[in-house]
Design an enzyme around this catalytic site. Sequence first.
Site, short mmCIF file in Angstrom:
data_model
loop_
_atom_site.label_atom_id
_atom_site.label_comp_id
_atom_site.label_asym_id
_atom_site.label_seq_id
_atom_site.Cartn_x
_atom_site.Cartn_y
_atom_site.Cartn_z
N LYS A 22 71.62 9.91 -11.24
CA LYS A 22 70.73 10.89 -11.37
C LYS A 22 70.59 12.18 -11.63
CE LYS A 22 72.04 15.59 -8.77
NZ LYS A 22 71.06 16.13 -9.29
N ASN A 23 71.43 12.54 -12.40
CA ASN A 23 70.94 13.29 -13.70
C ASN A 23 70.47 13.35 -15.05
OD1 ASN A 23 71.54 15.69 -11.67
ND2 ASN A 23 74.17 16.65 -12.11
N ARG A 93 66.23 21.69 -8.48
CA ARG A 93 66.16 22.00 -9.43
C ARG A 93 65.13 21.38 -10.58
NH1 ARG A 93 66.67 27.23 -10.09
NH2 ARG A 93 67.76 27.36 -12.65
N CYS A 117 70.70 23.92 -5.91
CA CYS A 117 71.83 24.14 -5.49
C CYS A 117 72.19 25.48 -5.59
CB CYS A 117 73.44 23.14 -5.85
SG CYS A 117 73.34 21.81 -4.80
N ARG A 122 70.91 32.01 -10.54
CA ARG A 122 70.81 30.40 -12.23
C ARG A 122 68.80 31.14 -12.20
NH1 ARG A 122 71.19 24.68 -8.42
NH2 ARG A 122 71.85 24.33 -11.08
N PRO A 123 69.54 31.71 -13.59
CA PRO A 123 68.21 32.70 -14.08
C PRO A 123 67.73 31.55 -15.54
CG PRO A 123 70.47 33.88 -14.70
CD PRO A 123 70.42 32.39 -14.52
N ILE A 124 66.89 31.35 -16.31
CA ILE A 124 66.17 30.11 -16.59
C ILE A 124 65.54 31.11 -18.32
CG2 ILE A 124 65.87 28.50 -15.45
CD1 ILE A 124 62.38 29.65 -15.54
N ASP A 125 66.09 32.04 -18.01
CA ASP A 125 66.14 32.73 -19.37
C ASP A 125 66.02 31.85 -20.76
OD1 ASP A 125 69.17 32.84 -18.70
OD2 ASP A 125 69.55 34.57 -20.81
N GLN A 126 67.18 30.74 -21.14
CA GLN A 126 67.48 29.81 -22.15
C GLN A 126 66.17 29.49 -22.23
OE1 GLN A 126 69.13 30.84 -24.48
NE2 GLN A 126 69.37 32.90 -23.01
N ASP A 306 80.68 19.96 -11.80
CA ASP A 306 79.85 19.33 -10.46
C ASP A 306 81.05 17.93 -10.02
OD1 ASP A 306 77.27 19.93 -10.88
OD2 ASP A 306 76.88 18.24 -11.34
N ARG A 398 71.16 14.18 -0.98
CA ARG A 398 70.47 14.33 -2.52
C ARG A 398 71.23 13.98 -4.38
NH1 ARG A 398 70.53 20.10 -4.16
NH2 ARG A 398 69.19 18.83 -5.77
#
Length: 424
Positions: A22-23, A93, A117, A122-126, A306, A398
């Site tokens: 999946k990933n 996500r 999830c 779950r920041p996205i600063d990077q 995971d 999922r």
Amino acid sequence: MDKIIVKGGACLHGSVEISGMKNAALPIIYACVLVEDKCIIENVPDVRDVALSFNILRSMGATVTPIGKNTVEIDCTELKGGTSKREMVQKIRASYYLLGSEFGRFGEANVAYPGGCDFGGRPIDQHIKGFEALGGTVNADCDHVQISSEFGPRGTNIFFDFVTVGATINVMLAAVLAEGTTIIENAAREPHIVDLANFLNTCGARVSGAGTDVIKIKGVNSLHGCTYAIIPDMIEAGTYMVAAAATGGCVKLTNVIPKHLESVSSKLEEAGAVVDEYDDTVIVTGKEKIRKANVKTHPYPGFPTDMQPQMAVLLCLANGVSYVSEGVYEKRFRYVEELTKMGAVIKVAGRTAVIEGGKPLHGASVRAVDLRAGVAMVIAALCAEGTTEISDIHLIERGYDDVVGKLKTLGADIEKVTVPDMIG
Ligand code: UD1
């Protein structure tokens, strides 16, 4: 309102074929946005996040056509940037990969803030740091992310503050069509990063170093279509390996890459199971006596976050006290409350769960609190005395391709049932 009902007690025996990862499938699907041509993707897992991602691309003007079991043709030639639907994007996500691919192809992006999830913040600063380094102006709040630029992405050097899979992928997507060379340092090394690089290179990109912590991307003018097969899912494989060990069974997993499973295999052996590796197969044999073990999750090649809930279930069956520490996410122990309903004795202190093993598990009504936690409940149910009902199983679906069918083939007493909605 579907549920999974499991009658515990069966040892798993037989052979199970592992689906595509999946990933890896998700970033590759969103990478197709960069290709104005047809891409044929093989070994695609039949899971909800993938189906939703196809629908997101379709709603933006792409053509996505299944051409046989687990194979799909994706053509994003007519796709219009900035047209993804908020209600679809906010369900998963991985939809945030649209940011990198829209920025890469159109020089701008406009996407709702992603879902996924709940493991704490779950920041996205990077990701934002990467897009800005590539020349983007980013406007982001907790609802929406917009990237604009005068000339499109420009090659640059980016050093991530910590290892992040998502930001590494997003910068790779934004950089393949950029002018000049981009170097990502402190990059994630997960097998799905390598798979994405291999897909992009098959389409004519010039990505090197994927699988190490320095990735170099020389920008090219355009990408062409290709045929590409997704790698096997190491987390799905790890899940069946733990299920085999926990039930004291013997399961052969086919279509796997044993190298990707090393951290899980070695932890299972520490816990007393036997893992035999062959070219693209592993056989896991569980033993009656499960040994306690300590686990700490890390980015690849460390023990995967995971696999943390599934391994915690195994350690509930071991004699003695085991410590499970979460090194990736702020909060990934929400499932503990559900496991305790089945008789597990676990105390959580910050990012560590202290498991007092050896207490018998019994059937109960429990909830899948997220994707991997949900499948961990299934493993617990297989080992419990009596019947367990697991609700919110759409979360399991999922990321797991036909989990009920595969476990049934291995001898589990498991059913999926549809419960009529009582409201209205
Ligand atoms: C991906 C996987 C997920 C897996 C995780 C770690 C997908 C769709 N999801 O998630 O299944 O659990 O990798 O292997 O492939 N972080 C920040 N700022 C950022 C980015 C990340 O603070 O800009 C933090 C996250 O909150 C988390 C950690 O860094 O605590 C790792 O996140 P990351 O590796 O990016 O995970 P995801 O890509 O979200």
